[in-house]
Design a protein around this motif. Sequence first.
Motif, mmCIF file in Angstrom:
data_model
loop_
_atom_site.group_PDB
_atom_site.id
_atom_site.type_symbol
_atom_site.label_atom_id
_atom_site.label_comp_id
_atom_site.label_asym_id
_atom_site.label_seq_id
_atom_site.Cartn_x
_atom_site.Cartn_y
_atom_site.Cartn_z
ATOM 1 N N UNK A 12 0.504 58.664 116.365
ATOM 2 C CA UNK A 12 -0.325 58.294 115.225
ATOM 3 C C UNK A 12 -1.543 57.497 115.692
ATOM 4 N N UNK A 13 -1.328 56.536 116.581
ATOM 5 C CA UNK A 13 -2.446 55.767 117.131
ATOM 6 C C UNK A 13 -3.392 56.669 117.913
ATOM 7 N N UNK A 14 -2.838 57.627 118.641
ATOM 8 C CA UNK A 14 -3.665 58.534 119.440
ATOM 9 C C UNK A 14 -4.566 59.383 118.551
ATOM 10 N N UNK A 15 -4.003 59.924 117.462
ATOM 11 C CA UNK A 15 -4.887 60.777 116.659
ATOM 12 C C UNK A 15 -5.853 59.960 115.812
ATOM 13 N N UNK A 16 -5.530 58.721 115.475
ATOM 14 C CA UNK A 16 -6.513 57.848 114.821
ATOM 15 C C UNK A 16 -7.668 57.546 115.771
ATOM 16 N N UNK A 17 -7.345 57.231 117.026
ATOM 17 C CA UNK A 17 -8.406 56.995 118.016
ATOM 18 C C UNK A 17 -9.195 58.273 118.280
ATOM 19 N N UNK A 18 -8.532 59.419 118.172
ATOM 20 C CA UNK A 18 -9.230 60.689 118.330
ATOM 21 C C UNK A 18 -10.253 60.921 117.236
ATOM 22 N N UNK A 19 -9.906 60.530 116.010
ATOM 23 C CA UNK A 19 -10.885 60.623 114.925
ATOM 24 C C UNK A 19 -12.094 59.730 115.194
ATOM 25 N N UNK A 20 -11.847 58.515 115.693
ATOM 26 C CA UNK A 20 -12.954 57.608 116.023
ATOM 27 C C UNK A 20 -13.806 58.208 117.139
ATOM 28 N N UNK A 21 -13.167 58.790 118.143
ATOM 29 C CA UNK A 21 -13.915 59.447 119.219
ATOM 30 C C UNK A 21 -14.736 60.616 118.685
ATOM 31 N N UNK A 22 -14.177 61.363 117.735
ATOM 32 C CA UNK A 22 -14.934 62.450 117.116
ATOM 33 C C UNK A 22 -16.151 61.936 116.369
ATOM 34 N N UNK A 23 -15.999 60.832 115.675
ATOM 35 C CA UNK A 23 -17.139 60.227 114.969
ATOM 36 C C UNK A 23 -18.197 59.783 115.977
ATOM 37 N N UNK A 24 -17.767 59.166 117.086
ATOM 38 C CA UNK A 24 -18.724 58.734 118.111
ATOM 39 C C UNK A 24 -19.459 59.916 118.722
ATOM 40 N N UNK A 25 -18.760 61.020 118.948
ATOM 41 C CA UNK A 25 -19.429 62.216 119.475
ATOM 42 C C UNK A 25 -20.397 62.792 118.434
ATOM 43 N N UNK A 26 -20.050 62.702 117.162
ATOM 44 C CA UNK A 26 -20.963 63.145 116.117
ATOM 45 C C UNK A 26 -22.229 62.299 116.079
ATOM 46 N N UNK A 27 -22.071 60.986 116.202
ATOM 47 C CA UNK A 27 -23.234 60.090 116.245
ATOM 48 C C UNK A 27 -24.080 60.395 117.470
ATOM 49 N N UNK A 28 -23.427 60.614 118.598
ATOM 50 C CA UNK A 28 -24.149 60.931 119.821
ATOM 51 C C UNK A 28 -24.874 62.270 119.707
ATOM 52 N N UNK A 29 -24.275 63.237 119.026
ATOM 53 C CA UNK A 29 -24.959 64.518 118.812
ATOM 54 C C UNK A 29 -26.216 64.317 117.972
ATOM 55 N N UNK A 30 -26.105 63.473 116.951
ATOM 56 C CA UNK A 30 -27.268 63.184 116.104
ATOM 57 C C UNK A 30 -28.366 62.476 116.901
ATOM 58 N N UNK A 31 -27.993 61.476 117.706
ATOM 59 C CA UNK A 31 -28.991 60.769 118.519
ATOM 60 C C UNK A 31 -29.604 61.692 119.562
ATOM 61 N N UNK A 32 -28.795 62.590 120.120
ATOM 62 C CA UNK A 32 -29.321 63.570 121.081
ATOM 63 C C UNK A 32 -30.302 64.524 120.402
ATOM 64 N N UNK A 33 -29.977 64.901 119.181
ATOM 65 C CA UNK A 33 -30.877 65.779 118.431
ATOM 66 C C UNK A 33 -32.204 65.078 118.151
ATOM 67 N N UNK A 34 -32.123 63.802 117.768
ATOM 68 C CA UNK A 34 -33.359 63.038 117.551
ATOM 69 C C UNK A 34 -34.182 62.941 118.834
ATOM 70 N N UNK A 35 -33.503 62.728 119.967
ATOM 71 C CA UNK A 35 -34.199 62.662 121.254
ATOM 72 C C UNK A 35 -34.785 64.029 121.607
ATOM 73 N N UNK A 36 -34.048 65.098 121.298
ATOM 74 C CA UNK A 36 -34.509 66.458 121.556
ATOM 75 C C UNK A 36 -35.776 66.766 120.771
ATOM 76 N N UNK A 37 -35.825 66.316 119.516
ATOM 77 C CA UNK A 37 -36.997 66.561 118.675
ATOM 78 C C UNK A 37 -38.141 65.600 118.962
#
Length: 175
Positions: A148-173
């Motif tokens: 349960x702790x592992x998949x909760x941390x996995x959701x947080x990691x997914x959110x961080x990767x989503x934020x990083x994708x957005x910041x990468x997109x901003x840098x790309x543009x």
Amino acid sequence: MSSFGMRSMGQNFGIKICCCRVCTCVNFGFATSKAGLLKLLQLLLATLCESLLIKYGLPEADSIGQALTSFLTTTAYCFTTTMILLICYYFSEKSFSLIRQSLFEILFNAVACSMYFSSCSYMGFACVVWLHPQFLIKPGFWAYPAMTAAYYMGYVAGILHGIDAYLSYKHFKGY
């Protein structure tokens, strides 16, 4: 590029000790930038998830099934790629500007985000359906809280990767 906290060409490289500079090949400016801290958090969460999955999930692999394999694959993929990117970014300031503005960084983070969300959802289902009843019956059954702790941390990691994708997109543009 200054919005990411990177050093400019006029700054000194390395750490100054007395009259010398050491570790001049390491890009310390990246470590304190938003992108650097985000990558370190992603790496930390992938490490924690992987260690919980190996220590508590593998003994219960028969109960968990494919959810464990899916989540292990996701964390291993994200850990390896993030580690390679961190090494490149720490030792080459030019690598950061070239890789960050490419489509690779955007696609990697977007795929990692979706993989984390899908594998965590599957692991959550497996925890509720197969591990929770065992947790209620067997004393000292630690696989359920650990997964349960592992998949909760996995959701947080997914959110961080989503934020990083957005910041990468901003840098790309170029924003």
